[in-house]
Each structure stands twice: as structure tokens, then as C-alpha cells.
Design a protein around this motif. Structure first.
Motif, PDB file in Angstrom:
ATOM      1  N   LYS A  24      49.183  41.688  49.757  1.00 30.41           N
ATOM      2  CA  LYS A  24      49.915  41.624  48.489  1.00 30.41           C
ATOM      3  C   LYS A  24      51.106  42.564  48.465  1.00 30.41           C
ATOM      4  O   LYS A  24      52.059  42.346  47.731  1.00 30.41           O
ATOM      5  N   SER A  25      51.083  43.613  49.287  1.00 28.83           N
ATOM      6  CA  SER A  25      52.196  44.560  49.313  1.00 28.83           C
ATOM      7  C   SER A  25      53.301  44.145  50.296  1.00 28.83           C
ATOM      8  O   SER A  25      54.326  44.807  50.389  1.00 28.83           O
ATOM      9  N   THR A  26      53.110  43.043  51.011  1.00 27.75           N
ATOM     10  CA  THR A  26      54.111  42.559  51.965  1.00 27.75           C
ATOM     11  C   THR A  26      55.326  42.027  51.219  1.00 27.75           C
ATOM     12  O   THR A  26      55.187  41.188  50.336  1.00 27.75           O
ATOM     13  N   VAL A  27      56.508  42.526  51.562  1.00 24.74           N
ATOM     14  CA  VAL A  27      57.730  42.072  50.906  1.00 24.74           C
ATOM     15  C   VAL A  27      58.685  41.397  51.884  1.00 24.74           C
ATOM     16  O   VAL A  27      59.684  40.828  51.468  1.00 24.74           O
ATOM     17  N   GLU A  28      58.386  41.456  53.187  1.00 27.00           N
ATOM     18  CA  GLU A  28      59.217  40.783  54.181  1.00 27.00           C
ATOM     19  C   GLU A  28      58.316  40.097  55.195  1.00 27.00           C
ATOM     20  O   GLU A  28      57.387  40.702  55.725  1.00 27.00           O
ATOM     21  N   ILE A  29      58.588  38.810  55.421  1.00 30.17           N
ATOM     22  CA  ILE A  29      57.775  38.023  56.343  1.00 30.17           C
ATOM     23  C   ILE A  29      58.704  37.278  57.297  1.00 30.17           C
ATOM     24  O   ILE A  29      59.504  36.451  56.853  1.00 30.17           O
TER      25      ILE A  29
END
Length: 74
Positions: A24-29
Motif C-alpha cells: 500500500k505504500s508503493t508509489v512507483e511501479i
């Protein structure tokens, strides 16, 4: 793991190539789409490309971002 999405009656296949787990804390994939590496960044208005890549519809990127959110329950 390859994932698929249908956008405007066209099937697209993409692959998430994140080295760390998607949380949920991922902001770049980073993903591979049509043989090109594209970095998706979550902004206040949803998912966008970090760097513009010609030939890729920004609305497709939004749809892929939502599909990743649903797949990884973000």
C-alpha cells in the motif's frame, strides 16, 4: 508474472518488474508494456507515467494502475 487488461476493445499484456513487493505504500511501479519499460507513479489524480513515452495513451496507464491496485489489493 504477466498480467492482461482490455482497454478500448484491445487486449494488452504487461508485466510488473518491481524488485520489492508491491504494498500500500508503493508509489512507483515499473512495468514492461509493448516491450518498453514504463514507470508508473501514483499521484493525487491516479497513476501517471514518470517520463512520457510516445505511443502510450495516458488513459491506458490509468487503467493499468487501477488493475495493479486491484490485483495487489492496494
Amino acid at each position: 508474472m504477466p498480467l492482461r487488461i482490455t482497454f478500448r476493445d484491445t487486449d494488452y499484456s504487461f508485466q510488473v518488474i518491481n524488485k520489492e513487493p508491491v504494498t500500500k505504500s508503493t508509489v512507483e511501479i515499473p512495468i514492461i508494456l509493448n516491450g518498453k519499460t514504463v514507470n508508473l507513479v501514483k499521484g493525487s489524480n491516479g497513476w501517471v507515467m514518470k517520463e512520457e513515452v510516445s505511443g502510450i495513451d495516458p488513459e491506458l496507464i490509468q487503467a493499468i494502475g487501477r488493475a495493479i491496485e486491484l490485483r495487489f489489493r492496494l
